[in-house]
Design an enzyme around this catalytic site. Structure first.
Site, PDB file in Angstrom:
ATOM      1  N   GLY A  79       0.799  -1.231   0.000  1.00 19.69           N
ATOM      2  CA  GLY A  79       0.000   0.000   0.000  1.00 19.69           C
ATOM      3  C   GLY A  79       0.827   1.274   0.000  1.00 19.69           C
TER       4      GLY A  79
ATOM      5  N   CYS B  84       1.836   2.978   2.528  1.00 16.98           N
ATOM      6  CA  CYS B  84       2.857   2.967   3.578  1.00 16.98           C
ATOM      7  C   CYS B  84       4.203   2.449   3.067  1.00 16.98           C
ATOM      8  CB  CYS B  84       2.333   2.119   4.734  1.00 16.98           C
ATOM      9  SG  CYS B  84       3.547   1.809   6.008  1.00 16.98           S
TER      10      CYS B  84
ATOM     11  N   GLY C 248       4.481  17.762   5.013  1.00 16.98           N
ATOM     12  CA  GLY C 248       5.241  18.956   4.655  1.00 16.98           C
ATOM     13  C   GLY C 248       6.505  19.110   5.490  1.00 16.98           C
TER      14      GLY C 248
ATOM     15  N   HIS D 158      -0.164   2.383  11.839  1.00 17.85           N
ATOM     16  CA  HIS D 158      -0.377   1.485  12.987  1.00 17.85           C
ATOM     17  C   HIS D 158      -1.835   1.460  13.416  1.00 17.85           C
ATOM     18  CE1 HIS D 158       1.465   5.337  14.073  1.00 17.85           C
ATOM     19  NE2 HIS D 158       0.612   5.379  15.078  1.00 17.85           N
TER      20      HIS D 158
ATOM     21  N   HIS E 193      20.058   4.029  33.694  1.00 13.05           N
ATOM     22  CA  HIS E 193      20.854   5.261  33.630  1.00 13.05           C
ATOM     23  C   HIS E 193      22.165   4.976  32.908  1.00 13.05           C
ATOM     24  CE1 HIS E 193      22.593   9.111  34.722  1.00 13.05           C
ATOM     25  NE2 HIS E 193      23.705   8.444  35.036  1.00 13.05           N
TER      26      HIS E 193
HETATM   27  P1  FAD Z   1      -3.071   2.184   2.037  1.00 10.13           P
HETATM   28  O1  FAD Z   1      -1.742   1.959   2.626  1.00 10.13           O
HETATM   29  O2  FAD Z   1      -3.313   3.445   1.327  1.00 10.13           O
HETATM   30  O3  FAD Z   1      -3.310   0.967   1.051  1.00 10.13           O
HETATM   31  C1  FAD Z   1      -4.425   0.868   0.233  1.00 10.13           C
HETATM   32  C2  FAD Z   1      -4.094  -0.021  -0.944  1.00 10.13           C
HETATM   33  O4  FAD Z   1      -5.311  -0.330  -1.624  1.00 10.13           O
HETATM   34  C3  FAD Z   1      -3.193   0.620  -1.991  1.00 10.13           C
HETATM   35  O5  FAD Z   1      -2.052  -0.178  -2.222  1.00 10.13           O
HETATM   36  C4  FAD Z   1      -4.067   0.712  -3.238  1.00 10.13           C
HETATM   37  O6  FAD Z   1      -3.343   0.478  -4.435  1.00 10.13           O
HETATM   38  C5  FAD Z   1      -5.062  -0.411  -3.000  1.00 10.13           C
HETATM   39  N1  FAD Z   1      -6.334  -0.233  -3.701  1.00 10.13           N
HETATM   40  C6  FAD Z   1      -7.141   0.865  -3.718  1.00 10.13           C
HETATM   41  N2  FAD Z   1      -8.248   0.629  -4.438  1.00 10.13           N
HETATM   42  C7  FAD Z   1      -8.141  -0.638  -4.888  1.00 10.13           C
HETATM   43  C8  FAD Z   1      -8.980  -1.452  -5.683  1.00 10.13           C
HETATM   44  N3  FAD Z   1     -10.161  -1.024  -6.130  1.00 10.13           N
HETATM   45  N4  FAD Z   1      -8.563  -2.698  -5.969  1.00 10.13           N
HETATM   46  C9  FAD Z   1      -7.365  -3.160  -5.510  1.00 10.13           C
HETATM   47  N5  FAD Z   1      -6.541  -2.432  -4.744  1.00 10.13           N
HETATM   48  C10 FAD Z   1      -6.926  -1.187  -4.428  1.00 10.13           C
HETATM   49  N6  FAD Z   1       1.706   6.633   8.745  1.00 10.13           N
HETATM   50  C11 FAD Z   1       2.385   6.298   9.852  1.00 10.13           C
HETATM   51  O7  FAD Z   1       1.805   5.706  10.768  1.00 10.13           O
HETATM   52  N7  FAD Z   1       3.715   6.580   9.997  1.00 10.13           N
HETATM   53  C12 FAD Z   1       4.404   7.220   9.026  1.00 10.13           C
HETATM   54  O8  FAD Z   1       5.599   7.463   9.171  1.00 10.13           O
HETATM   55  C13 FAD Z   1       3.713   7.611   7.846  1.00 10.13           C
HETATM   56  N8  FAD Z   1       4.362   8.241   6.860  1.00 10.13           N
HETATM   57  C14 FAD Z   1       3.681   8.590   5.708  1.00 10.13           C
HETATM   58  C15 FAD Z   1       4.366   9.283   4.720  1.00 10.13           C
HETATM   59  C16 FAD Z   1       3.702   9.660   3.561  1.00 10.13           C
HETATM   60  C17 FAD Z   1       4.465  10.402   2.496  1.00 10.13           C
HETATM   61  C18 FAD Z   1       2.336   9.317   3.391  1.00 10.13           C
HETATM   62  C19 FAD Z   1       1.618   9.678   2.129  1.00 10.13           C
HETATM   63  C20 FAD Z   1       1.652   8.628   4.382  1.00 10.13           C
HETATM   64  C21 FAD Z   1       2.316   8.272   5.560  1.00 10.13           C
HETATM   65  N9  FAD Z   1       1.655   7.610   6.597  1.00 10.13           N
HETATM   66  C22 FAD Z   1       2.344   7.280   7.737  1.00 10.13           C
HETATM   67  C23 FAD Z   1       0.244   7.237   6.497  1.00 10.13           C
HETATM   68  C24 FAD Z   1       0.112   5.746   6.117  1.00 10.13           C
HETATM   69  O9  FAD Z   1       0.808   5.514   4.910  1.00 10.13           O
HETATM   70  C25 FAD Z   1      -1.348   5.379   5.962  1.00 10.13           C
HETATM   71  O10 FAD Z   1      -2.036   5.715   7.147  1.00 10.13           O
HETATM   72  C26 FAD Z   1      -1.507   3.881   5.731  1.00 10.13           C
HETATM   73  O11 FAD Z   1      -0.809   3.483   4.581  1.00 10.13           O
HETATM   74  C27 FAD Z   1      -2.988   3.514   5.587  1.00 10.13           C
HETATM   75  O12 FAD Z   1      -3.097   2.158   5.368  1.00 10.13           O
HETATM   76  P2  FAD Z   1      -4.333   1.527   4.601  1.00 10.13           P
HETATM   77  O13 FAD Z   1      -4.101   0.052   4.657  1.00 10.13           O
HETATM   78  O14 FAD Z   1      -5.592   2.053   5.149  1.00 10.13           O
HETATM   79  O15 FAD Z   1      -4.244   2.051   3.105  1.00 10.13           O
HETATM   80  P1  NAI Z   2      -1.891  17.023   7.771  1.00 10.68           P
HETATM   81  O1  NAI Z   2      -3.307  16.902   8.118  1.00 10.68           O
HETATM   82  O2  NAI Z   2      -0.851  16.490   8.670  1.00 10.68           O
HETATM   83  O3  NAI Z   2      -1.519  18.572   7.570  1.00 10.68           O
HETATM   84  C1  NAI Z   2      -2.145  19.369   6.619  1.00 10.68           C
HETATM   85  C2  NAI Z   2      -1.871  20.812   6.958  1.00 10.68           C
HETATM   86  O4  NAI Z   2      -2.288  21.600   5.872  1.00 10.68           O
HETATM   87  C3  NAI Z   2      -2.617  21.302   8.192  1.00 10.68           C
HETATM   88  O5  NAI Z   2      -1.732  21.998   9.027  1.00 10.68           O
HETATM   89  C4  NAI Z   2      -3.701  22.211   7.606  1.00 10.68           C
HETATM   90  O6  NAI Z   2      -4.067  23.252   8.468  1.00 10.68           O
HETATM   91  C5  NAI Z   2      -3.014  22.717   6.363  1.00 10.68           C
HETATM   92  N1  NAI Z   2      -3.905  23.153   5.288  1.00 10.68           N
HETATM   93  C6  NAI Z   2      -5.093  22.637   4.921  1.00 10.68           C
HETATM   94  N2  NAI Z   2      -5.582  23.301   3.854  1.00 10.68           N
HETATM   95  C7  NAI Z   2      -4.664  24.235   3.530  1.00 10.68           C
HETATM   96  C8  NAI Z   2      -4.586  25.218   2.502  1.00 10.68           C
HETATM   97  N3  NAI Z   2      -5.532  25.347   1.592  1.00 10.68           N
HETATM   98  N4  NAI Z   2      -3.504  26.027   2.462  1.00 10.68           N
HETATM   99  C9  NAI Z   2      -2.506  25.898   3.391  1.00 10.68           C
HETATM  100  N5  NAI Z   2      -2.548  24.984   4.381  1.00 10.68           N
HETATM  101  C10 NAI Z   2      -3.593  24.154   4.436  1.00 10.68           C
HETATM  102  O7  NAI Z   2      -1.768  16.408   6.295  1.00 10.68           O
HETATM  103  P2  NAI Z   2      -0.524  15.904   5.464  1.00 10.68           P
HETATM  104  O8  NAI Z   2       0.740  16.499   5.980  1.00 10.68           O
HETATM  105  O9  NAI Z   2      -0.883  16.086   4.049  1.00 10.68           O
HETATM  106  O10 NAI Z   2      -0.511  14.361   5.796  1.00 10.68           O
HETATM  107  C11 NAI Z   2      -1.632  13.541   5.461  1.00 10.68           C
HETATM  108  C12 NAI Z   2      -1.766  12.387   6.388  1.00 10.68           C
HETATM  109  O11 NAI Z   2      -0.691  11.483   6.258  1.00 10.68           O
HETATM  110  C13 NAI Z   2      -1.826  12.838   7.821  1.00 10.68           C
HETATM  111  O12 NAI Z   2      -3.126  12.596   8.300  1.00 10.68           O
HETATM  112  C14 NAI Z   2      -0.841  11.993   8.537  1.00 10.68           C
HETATM  113  O13 NAI Z   2      -1.454  11.311   9.591  1.00 10.68           O
HETATM  114  C15 NAI Z   2      -0.317  10.995   7.520  1.00 10.68           C
HETATM  115  N6  NAI Z   2       1.137  10.984   7.643  1.00 10.68           N
HETATM  116  C16 NAI Z   2       1.693  10.527   8.798  1.00 10.68           C
HETATM  117  C17 NAI Z   2       3.043  10.561   8.995  1.00 10.68           C
HETATM  118  C18 NAI Z   2       3.582  10.100  10.291  1.00 10.68           C
HETATM  119  O14 NAI Z   2       2.866   9.450  11.044  1.00 10.68           O
HETATM  120  N7  NAI Z   2       4.827  10.375  10.610  1.00 10.68           N
HETATM  121  C19 NAI Z   2       3.950  11.060   7.976  1.00 10.68           C
HETATM  122  C20 NAI Z   2       3.265  11.567   6.808  1.00 10.68           C
HETATM  123  C21 NAI Z   2       1.911  11.492   6.668  1.00 10.68           C
END
Ligand code: FAD
Ligand code: NAI
Length: 463
Positions: free
Chosen positions: A41, A43, A182, A319, A442
């Protein structure tokens, strides 16, 4: 005739693949549909894992270039090879996605390759073949939220997916949205030399964090060279030969100004992804934002269809999706699956890291809960001093009367690892005193957590 399973999971992200594995462990005949070429996915392919690989590489570079002198270590000129850094990231991703393929084979889970669409309440079609199951789980995840007037091309104007693939360090990176993506990806490129400006709609970054932690976080990023344009919205973007011109305006109204960027990262949140699933054929209900509606046991309005992960309500975290995957598989097997939403940690993997669990001070105030605060700085911790990492502090919030832990927030070195102790404490209904009475090795950073817990009772020892 449709091939039949006990359970079909649509989507192999951390929600879907974990649900599939747990269901197989519990004796179900399981299939998982994934349309991407590799499992895991968002992740594993374009999210948590590749971003952490680049964060690690850029951190090692930055530390080598700027952090060694203090330790008495002299190195010559420090350079990096971005192509190799990106290739390493690819290798890390590939090892992880192949790992899921191995786990599927080990647990005898069928990977149906292709995009699934509902053709009825308990049947789907993938690539012209029909499949049915007693239970179907929607785990199709999320996608980046678009912004009107800012057309993503994944080259100049990118989402996180394009920002993970850049083949050149941008001179000027403008990030729209001061949230997790970001700031993490902004950190990667800032460490490698980009001048990063964050345009955030609200008057603060990371609105979900405890206010005091948020302030310290912004100060730290500013010291690292970030520029923040808070309380501003982007109203348009024009892509030219050499870059992008963004028009921004104060969110409350006022004169427009322009910002020049080599690359623009759009990161204003993510939204549920159900495109092409044909939910209507099954009659599955969604809310106005497209989230699939479920009850507390992940059941949708259609009997036999369930949903977990980013596609339903709650924090969009890997998670959280995994916990829901396990809970749902156990519920389907007649067990008592359960997720404690009060004990889900959140970590921002910048440096210093920021980690939290439970309530923020602002949430407790708004709810009228009387609480105690215990704080302790890394500055007063021996190990942090030895490491040369004294920035930040730990903060615990406990009920004023019962001392039960209600929230914990850490900004500092390895905060993401340190928070685990406080998640465990909250899961067990512990008090701040319980944590304070535990013997912590410690010298470790974890003593900051113990001291913060002691401080909730006004008796921190080392400050
Ligand atoms: P996803 O991981 O989005 O998986 C969904 C899957 O479904 C995809 O592979 C897609 O191809 C497939 N799919 C969709 N529609 C269909 C269909 N019709 N048929 C077959 N397959 C399909 N979370 C953290 O906890 N820690 C982090 O450090 C973190 N870093 C992130 C960094 C970035 C840049 C991004 C974008 C997200 C990050 N996240 C992080 C968020 C995390 O990736 C998501 O919360 C997590 O992947 C959600 O899992 P999911 O199983 O719900 O869906
Ligand atoms: P986010 O929800 O963390 O932050 C989006 C930010 O954009 C907010 O501060 C919001 O106020 C601002 N915003 C919204 N509309 C705007 C606009 N029009 N102009 C300017 N600012 C605006 O979303 P983000 O960073 O896109 O991440 C998406 C998801 O991915 C999050 O929900 C996060 O949980 C998950 N993720 C988790 C990570 C982790 O656990 N370390 C790492 C990366 C993503």
């Amino acid at each position: 005739m449709a091939e039949t399973f006990d359970l079909i999971v649509i989507g192999s992200g951390p929600g879907g693949y974990v649900c599939a594995i747990r269901a197989a462990q519990l004796g179900m005949k399981v299939a998982c549909v994934e349309k991407r070429a590799t499992l895991g996915g968002t992740c594993l392919n374009i999210g948590c894992i590749p971003s952490k690989a680049l964060l690690q590489s850029s951190e090692v570079f930055h530390q080598t270039a700027h952090g060694l002198k203090d330790h008495g270590i002299a190195v010559g000129e420090v350079n990096f090879d971005l192509a190799r850094m990106q290739a390493r990231k690819g290798e890390v991703v590939s090892a992880n996605t192949k790992g899921i393929e191995f786990l599927f084979k080990k647990n005898k889970i069928t990977w149906i390759k292709g995009a699934a669409r509902f053709i009825g309440p308990n049947a789907i079609e993938v690539g012209g073949s029909a499949y049915s199951a007693k239970s179907i789980v929607i785990a199709t995840g999320s996608e980046s939220v678009p912004l009107k007037g800012v057309e993503v091309d994944e080259k100049r104007i990118v989402t996180s997916t394009g920002a993970l693939e850049l083949d050149k360090v941008p001179g000027r990176l403008v990030v729209i949205g001061g949230g997790v993506i970001g700031l993490e990806l902004g950190s990667v490129w800032a460490r490698l030399g980009a001048k990063v400006t964050v345009v955030e709609f609200l008057e603060r970054i990371t609105p979900f964090l405890d206010g005091e932690i948020c302030k310290a976080f912004q100060q730290s990023l500013t010291k690292q060279g970030f520029t923040f344009k808070l309380g501003h919205k982007v109203t348009g973007a024009t892509t030219g030969k050499d870059g992008v011109t963004l028009t921004i305006e104060p969110a409350k109204g006022g004169a427009a100004e322009t910002l020049e960027a080599d690359i623009v990262l759009l990161a204003i949140g993510r939204r549920a992804y159900t495109e092409g699933l044909n939910l209507a054929a099954a009659g599955v209900a969604t809310d106005a934002r497209g989230l699939v509606l479920t009850d507390a046991h992940y059941a949708t309005n259609v009997p036999g269809i369930y949903a977990i992960g980013d596609v339903i309500a709650g924090p969009m975290l890997a998670h959280k999706a995994e916990e829901e995957g396990v809970a749902l598989a156990e519920l389907l097997a007649g067990q008592a699956g359960h997720v404690n939403y009060d004990a889900i940690p959140g970590v921002v993997y910048t440096w210093p890291e920021v980690a939290s669990v439970g309530r923020t001070e602002e949430e407790l105030k708004a709810a009228g809960v009387a609480y105690k605060v215990g704080k302790f700085p890394f500055m007063a911790n021996g190990r942090a001093r030895a490491m040369g990492e004294m920035e930040g502090f730990a903060k615990v919030l406990s009920d004023k009367t019962t001392d039960r832990l209600l929230g914990a927030h850490i900004i500092g070195p390895d905060a993401g690892t340190l928070i685990a102790e406080l998640v465990t404490a909250i899961e067990f209904g512990a008090s701040a005193e319980d944590v304070a009475r535990v013997c912590h090795a410690h010298p470790t950073l974890s003593e900051v957590v113990k001291e913060a817990a002691l401080a909730a009772d006004g008796r921190a020892l080392h400050i």
